[in-house]
Design a protein around this motif. Sequence first.
Motif, short mmCIF file in Angstrom:
data_model
loop_
_atom_site.label_atom_id
_atom_site.label_comp_id
_atom_site.label_asym_id
_atom_site.label_seq_id
_atom_site.Cartn_x
_atom_site.Cartn_y
_atom_site.Cartn_z
N TRP A 31 59.94 -43.13 -17.76
CA TRP A 31 59.84 -43.25 -19.21
C TRP A 31 60.62 -44.44 -19.75
O TRP A 31 60.21 -45.07 -20.74
N ALA A 43 47.17 -42.27 -8.23
CA ALA A 43 47.45 -40.83 -8.23
C ALA A 43 46.57 -40.08 -7.23
O ALA A 43 46.81 -38.90 -6.97
N LEU A 60 52.34 -49.88 -12.51
CA LEU A 60 51.84 -48.75 -11.72
C LEU A 60 51.66 -49.13 -10.25
O LEU A 60 52.03 -48.38 -9.34
N ILE A 87 45.30 -45.80 -12.78
CA ILE A 87 46.03 -44.53 -12.80
C ILE A 87 45.41 -43.54 -11.81
O ILE A 87 46.12 -42.90 -11.03
N GLY A 119 52.77 -45.68 -8.42
CA GLY A 119 52.70 -44.45 -9.19
C GLY A 119 53.52 -44.57 -10.47
O GLY A 119 53.69 -45.66 -11.01
N TRP A 120 54.04 -43.46 -10.92
CA TRP A 120 54.79 -43.41 -12.17
C TRP A 120 56.10 -44.18 -12.06
O TRP A 120 56.86 -44.02 -11.11
N LEU A 150 58.52 -47.47 -19.35
CA LEU A 150 57.37 -47.36 -20.24
C LEU A 150 57.74 -47.84 -21.64
O LEU A 150 57.01 -48.64 -22.25
#
Length: 270
Positions: free
Chosen positions: A26, A269, A17, A265, A22-23, A29
């Motif tokens: 997927w 964010a 992160l 997180i 940030g993100w 992940l």
Amino acid sequence: MFKHSVFSLPFIFIAMLVAADGWFGWRLLLLGALAAVSARNFAMGVNRYLDRDVDSLNPRTKGRPSVDGRVSGGQMLGFVLINALLFVAVAYAINSLAFVLAVPILLVLGAYTFFKRFSAAAHLILGVSLGLAPIAGVVAVQNSVTLWSLYLAAGVMFWVAGFDLLYSLQDMAFDKKHGLHSIPSKFGAAKTMWIARLFHGLTIFFWILFTATAALGIWAWLAIAASAAMLAYEHYLVRKDFTKIDKAFFTVNGYLGFMFILCIILDVAW
């Protein structure tokens, strides 16, 4: 012991992160989760296989499936090989640096079981093993190693080594009797608890350096403050009653990792 993945998994994703600001997607992940779980499976498999002789003598561990025959030596070796291959395959899918580091990481993960046969530094080797998690996380995202990830990793190393010292208090007499090397068997309970406090003080120190170097915000600083409070509570539990070591080991440290990643997180964010 799938539940042991809760110690390393949050810090892999914390590093990812922060590295991605940030993100991170997927794909990473999924690959990150597979890497964490297969690495932990490999390490636990090696430990259970090589420790069958001493585990069969320890009242705390003699009921493990690896000892009582529910899982055979061949099955354990197969489990270790499958997870090693999965880890290397996942590393290859991530990037070139991850692939290059895959086998050296597996060698470190397997070293803990050998170390406790001849050195009380085994607690730190276990810490290094889990401290590799945030380094792996930043490698996955950036294909490089950053200074802040080394600070985060050092904090994880001392965090794990510190709570492993407390956990090892349960086996202090057994280790001494059977010639296994541990800090509790060498220095006794009182000194071990002071060393664990020192290690957890260093944990907070390195996480402060991580937060400052990565230029994180208020939520990361709150994570550090909360971590300090949770570690203090862990020491309080163990100091008051050794029968609460399992609660301190699994519950408090498990919540610490998830609290930390939740704060990160929120930080990235915000």
